[in-house]
Design a protein around this motif. Structure first.
Motif, mmCIF file in Angstrom:
data_model
loop_
_atom_site.group_PDB
_atom_site.id
_atom_site.type_symbol
_atom_site.label_atom_id
_atom_site.label_comp_id
_atom_site.label_asym_id
_atom_site.label_seq_id
_atom_site.Cartn_x
_atom_site.Cartn_y
_atom_site.Cartn_z
ATOM 1 N N GLY A 135 42.266 39.777 32.325
ATOM 2 C CA GLY A 135 42.282 38.324 32.267
ATOM 3 C C GLY A 135 40.926 37.738 32.606
ATOM 4 O O GLY A 135 39.906 38.134 32.057
ATOM 5 N N SER A 136 40.928 36.838 33.530
ATOM 6 C CA SER A 136 39.691 36.171 33.925
ATOM 7 C C SER A 136 39.196 36.768 35.237
ATOM 8 O O SER A 136 39.781 36.533 36.301
ATOM 9 N N THR A 137 38.115 37.541 35.174
ATOM 10 C CA THR A 137 37.560 38.161 36.370
ATOM 11 C C THR A 137 36.821 37.119 37.200
ATOM 12 O O THR A 137 35.947 36.417 36.676
ATOM 13 N N PRO A 138 37.168 36.996 38.468
ATOM 14 C CA PRO A 138 36.475 36.030 39.319
ATOM 15 C C PRO A 138 34.977 36.310 39.352
ATOM 16 O O PRO A 138 34.538 37.462 39.286
ATOM 17 N N ALA A 139 34.213 35.272 39.445
ATOM 18 C CA ALA A 139 32.754 35.404 39.446
ATOM 19 C C ALA A 139 32.283 36.291 40.597
ATOM 20 O O ALA A 139 32.742 36.152 41.737
ATOM 21 N N GLY A 140 31.395 37.211 40.274
ATOM 22 C CA GLY A 140 30.803 38.066 41.288
ATOM 23 C C GLY A 140 31.665 39.230 41.726
ATOM 24 O O GLY A 140 31.284 39.985 42.621
ATOM 25 N N MET A 141 32.850 39.418 41.111
ATOM 26 C CA MET A 141 33.771 40.468 41.542
ATOM 27 C C MET A 141 33.751 41.696 40.635
ATOM 28 O O MET A 141 34.551 42.613 40.810
ATOM 29 N N ASP A 142 32.845 41.710 39.669
ATOM 30 C CA ASP A 142 32.772 42.864 38.761
ATOM 31 C C ASP A 142 32.550 44.184 39.503
ATOM 32 O O ASP A 142 33.229 45.180 39.195
ATOM 33 N N PRO A 143 31.626 44.254 40.455
ATOM 34 C CA PRO A 143 31.434 45.529 41.170
ATOM 35 C C PRO A 143 32.693 45.994 41.899
ATOM 36 O O PRO A 143 32.984 47.194 41.944
#
Length: 218
Positions: A135-143
């Motif tokens: 869905g929509s990945t929260p900003a800065g949470m990719d790592p």
């Protein structure tokens, strides 16, 4: 990622809340039980297990009849066969059998509870993956989410490799069947239609005739 009933978090299960003190009490009780049983249990090696006589329903019934015979006619069996020891061991075996039934029931209940908890946690992980990764990945949470992506990618790769291996095996079997005429052995030589068939004069006609949800996510 496909949604099905099994991948949904159960909401009607009573929460299990266990305090640290309760867990300590449970482990202490389990250790006490092991200590109590140590005096009546005799663990065996693999070799010793293989050397035991097989005890099926019929053999168990026969042994029970013998135990009854000993109990009702104590002087009938010669002392050199140690009938008193046999009767004592059979009675001890009966007590252990009753205890084992209770223990197996408890073990099944523990397994059921673990399976239920694991299922709920896995369903929660699937739901989180759909929301946070697909869905929509929260900003800065990719790592932080990268381990989930990597895990799913690896499972999808293994699934593709398994499918490819199965298809290759199926193709090899089909090719072998075609090469051997479906018999699994060397192909039988063909006989021209106008070739003469020699049948020995002494032979009979009979002798002549017999001459994963996550894998789907990627």
């Amino acid at each position: 990622m496909k949604m099905n009933l099994k991948s949904r978090v159960r909401s009607n299960r009573t929460p299990i809340i266990v305090t640290t003190e309760k867990w300590h009490s449970i482990h202490t009780a389990a250790q006490a039980l092991k200590t109590e049983l140590a005096t009546v249990l005799q663990p065996l090696t693999e070799t010793e297990r293989r050397e035991l006589l097989t005890m099926g329903p019929s053999n168990e019934s026969f042994t029970g009849l013998y135990a009854t015979l000993i109990e009702e006619h104590a002087d009938l069996v010669p002392a050199m066969l140690h009938p008193a020891d046999t009767l004592r061991d059979w009675q001890t075996r009966g007590e252990l059998a009753e205890f084992r039934r209770d223990l197996l029931l408890l073990a099944q209940q523990v397994k059921d509870t673990m399976s239920s908890l694991q299922s709920d946690c896995y369903a929660a992980a699937l739901a989180a993956y759909r929301v946070l990764v697909l869905g929509s990945t929260p900003a800065g949470m990719d790592p932080a989410l990268e381990p989930l992506r990597e895990h799913v990618a690896q499972r999808a790769q293994r699934a593709r490799e398994t499918r490819a291996a199965n298809l290759a095996l199926k193709a090899a079997k089909s090719a072998l069947a075609a090469a051997t005429g479906g018999s699994g052995g060397p192909a039988a030589p063909t006989t021209p239609a106008n070739a003469a068939v020699m049948v020995p004069m002494s032979g009979t006609a009979g002798e002549a005739a017999g001459a994963m949800p996550l894998a789907q996510a990627a």
